[in-house]
Design a protein around this motif. Structure first.
Motif, PDB file in Angstrom:
ATOM      1  N   ASP A 189      -6.954   4.581  14.436  1.00  0.00           N
ATOM      2  CA  ASP A 189      -7.267   3.323  13.364  1.00  0.00           C
ATOM      3  C   ASP A 189      -6.516   3.293  12.177  1.00  0.00           C
ATOM      4  O   ASP A 189      -6.176   2.447  11.623  1.00  0.00           O
ATOM      5  CB  ASP A 189      -8.720   3.333  13.104  1.00  0.00           C
ATOM      6  CG  ASP A 189      -9.600   2.998  14.495  1.00  0.00           C
ATOM      7  OD1 ASP A 189      -8.976   2.205  15.291  1.00  0.00           O
ATOM      8  OD2 ASP A 189     -10.717   3.855  14.670  1.00  0.00           O
ATOM      9  N   ASP A 190      -6.314   4.463  11.465  1.00  0.00           N
ATOM     10  CA  ASP A 190      -5.587   4.737  10.206  1.00  0.00           C
ATOM     11  C   ASP A 190      -4.180   4.933  10.539  1.00  0.00           C
ATOM     12  O   ASP A 190      -3.887   5.997  10.970  1.00  0.00           O
ATOM     13  CB  ASP A 190      -6.142   5.924   9.500  1.00  0.00           C
ATOM     14  CG  ASP A 190      -5.797   6.184   8.228  1.00  0.00           C
ATOM     15  OD1 ASP A 190      -5.064   5.155   7.621  1.00  0.00           O
ATOM     16  OD2 ASP A 190      -6.059   6.780   7.412  1.00  0.00           O
ATOM     17  N   ASN A 227       0.048  -5.008   9.370  1.00  0.00           N
ATOM     18  CA  ASN A 227      -0.859  -5.340   8.137  1.00  0.00           C
ATOM     19  C   ASN A 227      -0.550  -4.263   6.985  1.00  0.00           C
ATOM     20  O   ASN A 227      -0.909  -4.532   5.920  1.00  0.00           O
ATOM     21  CB  ASN A 227      -2.133  -5.520   8.572  1.00  0.00           C
ATOM     22  CG  ASN A 227      -2.259  -6.895   9.112  1.00  0.00           C
ATOM     23  OD1 ASN A 227      -1.467  -7.670   8.994  1.00  0.00           O
ATOM     24  ND2 ASN A 227      -3.465  -6.967  10.015  1.00  0.00           N
ATOM     25  N   ASN A 228      -0.162  -2.901   7.267  1.00  0.00           N
ATOM     26  CA  ASN A 228       0.093  -1.784   6.620  1.00  0.00           C
ATOM     27  C   ASN A 228       1.551  -1.855   6.050  1.00  0.00           C
ATOM     28  O   ASN A 228       1.865  -0.726   5.617  1.00  0.00           O
ATOM     29  CB  ASN A 228      -0.385  -0.498   7.189  1.00  0.00           C
ATOM     30  CG  ASN A 228      -2.099  -0.447   7.215  1.00  0.00           C
ATOM     31  OD1 ASN A 228      -2.472   0.192   6.236  1.00  0.00           O
ATOM     32  ND2 ASN A 228      -2.722  -0.965   8.363  1.00  0.00           N
ATOM     33  N   LYS A 232      -0.591  -5.252  15.208  1.00  0.00           N
ATOM     34  CA  LYS A 232      -1.041  -6.017  14.012  1.00  0.00           C
ATOM     35  C   LYS A 232      -1.483  -5.129  12.829  1.00  0.00           C
ATOM     36  O   LYS A 232      -1.009  -5.299  11.725  1.00  0.00           O
ATOM     37  CB  LYS A 232      -2.065  -7.235  14.341  1.00  0.00           C
ATOM     38  CG  LYS A 232      -1.383  -8.136  15.242  1.00  0.00           C
ATOM     39  CD  LYS A 232      -2.626  -9.203  15.684  1.00  0.00           C
ATOM     40  CE  LYS A 232      -2.308 -10.414  16.534  1.00  0.00           C
ATOM     41  NZ  LYS A 232      -3.245 -11.395  16.749  1.00  0.00           N
ATOM     42  N   ASN A 233      -2.047  -4.019  13.062  1.00  0.00           N
ATOM     43  CA  ASN A 233      -2.498  -3.259  12.248  1.00  0.00           C
ATOM     44  C   ASN A 233      -1.351  -2.446  11.480  1.00  0.00           C
ATOM     45  O   ASN A 233      -1.461  -2.457  10.376  1.00  0.00           O
ATOM     46  CB  ASN A 233      -3.505  -1.975  12.915  1.00  0.00           C
ATOM     47  CG  ASN A 233      -4.213  -1.244  11.781  1.00  0.00           C
ATOM     48  OD1 ASN A 233      -4.228  -1.604  10.602  1.00  0.00           O
ATOM     49  ND2 ASN A 233      -4.752  -0.072  12.227  1.00  0.00           N
TER      50      ASN A 233
END
Length: 449
Positions: A62-63, A88-89, A84-85
């Motif tokens: 997740d991170d 976004n980061n 996408k994560n």
């Protein structure tokens, strides 16, 4: 440049493993992740274990905020939540081809298109080898570019087969000679639309300059029109137009027109590979090699000795007068159309597989007198059966396995006829890949002896 940088490699397929090895050599701190668990990944886990600082198997972390770079395997869609994560980061996302490009020397030849990529790449690579030039045949053909990057020098040419999936994740990659062989509907389950698919293919020339070459299929209107977006010098290949600048067939000869001169390469009848699709592949390969400075005699030798690639209209056996051909690489309807058109006898066609949301109707338009019986298996068998009936073709048998398909064909095909495996679909419903499917077909056929 990557020493002590934190890099996450997403996907442990062949390209992912090679990317990890290259990153380790460059001093990166590597995390790997794959949605498959350790049991499913098997020996791959042990293969990369010495190189990775951490791993997530069966799920994605997740991170991701601490990573400097993400290297994504081509089979992973860019619109899934995990990717996408990463976006976004603010993490740069590239593929294995782009990674290898950044740390290799020499020049690249890039070959893409819906069909014919592997054959054209293999033929081009063979001619480069015959010429004595230092070259690696890599990419979607099965040899990751990253596995050869550190072996390259300024004299190296990477003859590279590129899929639309691989092209989605390039940034700086540039092919000095790029070729787009054709464009027909494929992978629409991923690209959603033909426009999206076409845009991915056109990325092969987005970084070219006026000093580079773009080769396009003149006979394929959509491919020809891609040239309007190109900065490189455009050349063409054609089976029907003898006025183009590029490679063409005239009076039974493959010829090349370039800078006002015309040279004869080889008579078509002297080539080992056959069919109109292979004539196009030979034209493209000849033009690529000519532009790369390879002499005409060597190009002709390659055309005369190249016997084709495994799983592409590959002769398997003749049993009781019936010839069996393995075309497991026919993973879309257009590829199967070309295989059907290459057949010269009544044919039992084995088709069906994973559903890529392809349009099958055009395939049935070319059945004519060639296809005698349709044997269907896999996830799309009912879709194909319905489409066949809509086209008035009723000689259909549905089976549940490759063993059943081959057994039925063996029982019914007459001497002088042909059995052709050309699924028009991907293999992922029943097999890990098209190679495994083709090997299973050949095993079933050889057991008939």
């Amino acid at each position: 440049m990557l020493k002590d940088k934190k890099v996450i490699v997403v996907g442990l397929a062949k390209s992912g493993v090679s990317a990890i090895a290259l990153l380790h050599h460059l001093g990166a701190k590597i995390t790997c992740t794959d949605i498959k668990d350790e049991t499913q990944l098997g020996d791959l886990v042990d293969e990369v274990k010495p190189f990775v600082a951490s791993a997530f198997y069966g799920y994605h972390p997740d991170d991701v905020s601490s990573y400097d770079l993400a290297v994504i395997s081509p089979g992973i869609p860019l619109d899934i939540p995990f990717v996408k994560n990463l976006k976004n980061n603010g993490i740069e996302i590239i593929g294995e081809v782009e990674l290898a490009y950044r740390f290799s020397k020499g020049q690249f030849v890039g070959i893409t298109g819906t069909n014919g990529k592997t054959t054209t790449t293999a033929l081009t690579g063979m001619i480069f080898d015959l010429s004595g030039k230092k070259a690696f045949t890599v990419g979607n053909i099965g040899v990751p570019v990253a596995s050869k990057a550190l072996e390259s020098d300024e004299r190296t040419t990477f003859v590279t087969e590129l899929s639309s999936f691989q092209l989605e994740t390039i940034v700086d990659f540039k092919a000095h000679i790029a070729a787009i062989l054709n464009l027909t509907p494929d992978h629409l389950n991923r690209h959603k639309t033909m426009a999206g698919y076409s845009e991915a293919k056109m990325r092969i020339f987005e970084n070219q300059t006026a000093a580079d070459f773009l080769i396009l299929n003149f006979d394929d209107l959509e491919t020809r029109e891609m040239g309007a977006h190109a900065k490189g010098r455009k050349l063409y290949f054609s089976r029907v137009n003898v006025e183009i600048e590029g490679a063409f067939i005239e009076s039974g000869w493959i010829r090349i027109r370039f800078d006002g001169s015309i040279v004869d390469i080889c008579e078509v009848k002297d080539m080992k590979i056959f069919g109109s699709h292979n004539e196009e592949n030979a034209l493209a390969a000849s033009l690529i090699c000519y532009l790369a400075g390879i002499d005409v005699t060597t190009i002709a030798l390659g055309l005369k000795t190249f016997a084709g690639v495994e799983h592409r209209i590959e002769f398997t056996a003749e049993i009781s007068g019936v010839k069996y051909y393995n075309d497991s690489k026919g993973t879309n309807p257009d590829s199967t159309i070309k295989a059907i058109q290459a057949m010269t006898a009544k044919t039992y066609l084995i088709a069906g597989g994973y559903d890529k949301k392809s349009e099958f109707a055009p395939m049935f338009d070319v059945f004519g007198d060639t296809i005698k019986h349709l044997i269907l298996l896999g996830a799309t068998k009912e879709i194909l059966k319905r489409e066949a009936l809509n086209h008035g073709f009723e000689q259909i048998t549905c089976v549940n396995s490759m063993e059943e398909a081959v057994a039925f064909a063996h029982k019914n095909a007459l001497s002088g006829e042909v059995v052709l495996l050309s699924p028009a679909c991907a293999s992922w419903d029943m097999y890990d890949n098209f190679e495994q499917r083709g090997e299973h077909f050949k095993k079933c056929v050889l057991e008939l002896k």
